[in-house]
Design an enzyme around this catalytic site. Sequence first.
Site, short mmCIF file in Angstrom:
data_model
loop_
_atom_site.label_atom_id
_atom_site.label_comp_id
_atom_site.label_asym_id
_atom_site.label_seq_id
_atom_site.Cartn_x
_atom_site.Cartn_y
_atom_site.Cartn_z
N TRP A 165 42.03 41.83 44.25
CA TRP A 165 40.62 41.40 44.05
C TRP A 165 40.14 40.62 45.27
O TRP A 165 40.68 39.54 45.55
CB TRP A 165 40.52 40.51 42.81
CG TRP A 165 40.95 41.22 41.56
CD1 TRP A 165 40.17 42.05 40.79
CD2 TRP A 165 42.23 41.18 40.93
NE1 TRP A 165 40.90 42.52 39.73
CE2 TRP A 165 42.17 42.01 39.78
CE3 TRP A 165 43.43 40.54 41.21
CZ2 TRP A 165 43.25 42.21 38.92
CZ3 TRP A 165 44.51 40.74 40.37
CH2 TRP A 165 44.41 41.56 39.24
N HIS A 186 36.64 39.69 37.85
CA HIS A 186 36.79 40.57 36.69
C HIS A 186 36.43 39.78 35.44
O HIS A 186 36.20 38.56 35.51
CB HIS A 186 38.20 41.18 36.60
CG HIS A 186 39.33 40.19 36.71
ND1 HIS A 186 40.65 40.56 36.70
CD2 HIS A 186 39.33 38.83 36.84
CE1 HIS A 186 41.40 39.48 36.81
NE2 HIS A 186 40.63 38.43 36.90
N ARG A 212 32.81 41.31 43.82
CA ARG A 212 33.92 41.61 44.73
C ARG A 212 33.43 41.54 46.16
O ARG A 212 32.42 42.15 46.50
CB ARG A 212 34.49 43.02 44.48
CG ARG A 212 35.02 43.25 43.07
CD ARG A 212 36.50 42.93 42.95
NE ARG A 212 36.90 42.96 41.54
CZ ARG A 212 37.52 43.98 40.95
NH1 ARG A 212 37.82 45.06 41.66
NH2 ARG A 212 37.83 43.92 39.67
N GLN A 226 31.59 44.80 33.96
CA GLN A 226 32.82 45.19 33.28
C GLN A 226 32.70 44.86 31.79
O GLN A 226 31.89 44.04 31.39
CB GLN A 226 34.03 44.42 33.84
CG GLN A 226 34.52 44.92 35.18
CD GLN A 226 35.85 44.29 35.58
OE1 GLN A 226 36.22 43.23 35.08
NE2 GLN A 226 36.55 44.94 36.48
N VAL A 269 49.49 41.94 32.02
CA VAL A 269 49.96 42.79 30.91
C VAL A 269 51.35 43.35 31.22
O VAL A 269 51.74 43.47 32.37
CB VAL A 269 48.98 43.98 30.65
CG1 VAL A 269 47.74 43.51 29.91
CG2 VAL A 269 48.62 44.70 31.93
N ALA A 323 45.16 44.29 25.75
CA ALA A 323 43.94 43.98 26.49
C ALA A 323 43.53 45.21 27.28
O ALA A 323 44.35 46.09 27.56
CB ALA A 323 44.16 42.80 27.42
N1 DAH Z 1 40.83 43.05 35.19
C1 DAH Z 1 41.23 44.31 35.72
C2 DAH Z 1 40.42 44.66 36.93
O1 DAH Z 1 39.37 44.16 37.11
C3 DAH Z 1 41.08 45.40 34.71
C4 DAH Z 1 42.05 45.26 33.58
C5 DAH Z 1 43.30 45.89 33.61
C6 DAH Z 1 41.75 44.46 32.50
C7 DAH Z 1 44.19 45.78 32.59
C8 DAH Z 1 42.68 44.31 31.46
C9 DAH Z 1 43.91 44.98 31.53
O2 DAH Z 1 42.42 43.55 30.39
O3 DAH Z 1 44.78 44.83 30.50
O4 DAH Z 1 40.82 45.45 37.74
#
Ligand code: DAH
Length: 356
Positions: A165, A186, A212, A226, A269, A323
């Site tokens: 990020w 995010h 970003r 998002q 995760v 998630a």
């Molecule tokens: N936050 C991640 C992103 O912006 C996307 C994401 C991936 C969110 C996996 C989640 C997850 O909750 O379990 O690239």
Amino acid sequence: MADGTTAADIVAQLEALEREAQDKLAEFTSDSDVNEWRTAYLGRSGKVTQLLRGLGGLPKEERPRVGQLANTVKGRLAEALEARQAAIQRDQLAGALQSEALDVTLPGEPVRVGQLHPTSLVLNEILGVFERLGFQVVEGPEVEWDRYNFAMLNIPADHPARDMWDTFYVEAEPTKSFGSMLLRTHTSPVQVRVMEDTPPPVRVVAPGRVYRNEATDASHEAIFYQVEGLAVDERTSMADLKGVLTAFAHDLFGEKTRVRFNCSYFPFVEPGAEVSISCHVCDGGGCRVCKHTGWLEILGCGMVHPSVLEAVNYDPARYSGFAFGMGVERIAMLKYGIDDIRYFYSNDVRFLQQFR
Ligand code: DAH
């Protein structure tokens, strides 16, 4: 008569006076002139009354005839005055009717009716699916702390995963427990905020804008949307994750859509996965849209990492959860066949009007 004024003289003067009065009256075009005229000719010390004073000098037998004539003249002038006033009023009304005329049969000015932005349309659709599945919609701040955007999500300072990020930092003194201030990269920090505030079980979706610090191209914008999802309870498993996200994909892209889960890495995760759907353009055969793979990636997901649960004081021995996170414009692009994310925020109505 002492001054030699005869009845004939008075009659002639009366006639002359009437002509003069009538002529003046004819010139009037507004009510304002009229009052002066009334005082001058018909008033108690007006010209007609003055003439009648001369009556006394006439022989007795001539007085009634001349007096009557004078009264007739007065009467005629009063009538003429009324007629003139009526005419002035008629003219004014006619003028007003013409200048203020309103043609109610003319076609109206078309009113430009607004409509929802394609991002909003798709966002509403996404949230609708999850609401029907029992998720609650929550929101978090766009200006966020390092603690929520990274640290509590199992991404410590100097961890190489931070490179995933590119971050805009806010010029503010970092604090000891919250770290630097930044624009969230995010919506995942909302997971932490919800768990910090709420004991399990939780089942939420968090829509919102993210930032970003990167160059824009056909598939990247510096600001986009998002939707984050989080479900934590006793015995929540990967099967629940697959069931919910498959239902979501079917709802948005059609029942026939095939859904694929691929292993992937996200620090918060374990295991982590990427979800793809069979390409709805070629139905998996391979085309330009799916870059000849037959699959389109729609989101990231996984089982909430035990370290994340521990950090918010959820007991990982008792609770588990899943998630997911997706880009709203990306979903809209797939749904509508839009090939450049920059169209979304170029403010071009020709683009925006295509989606309802
Ligand atoms: N936050 C991640 C992103 O912006 C996307 C994401 C991936 C969110 C996996 C989640 C997850 O909750 O379990 O690239």
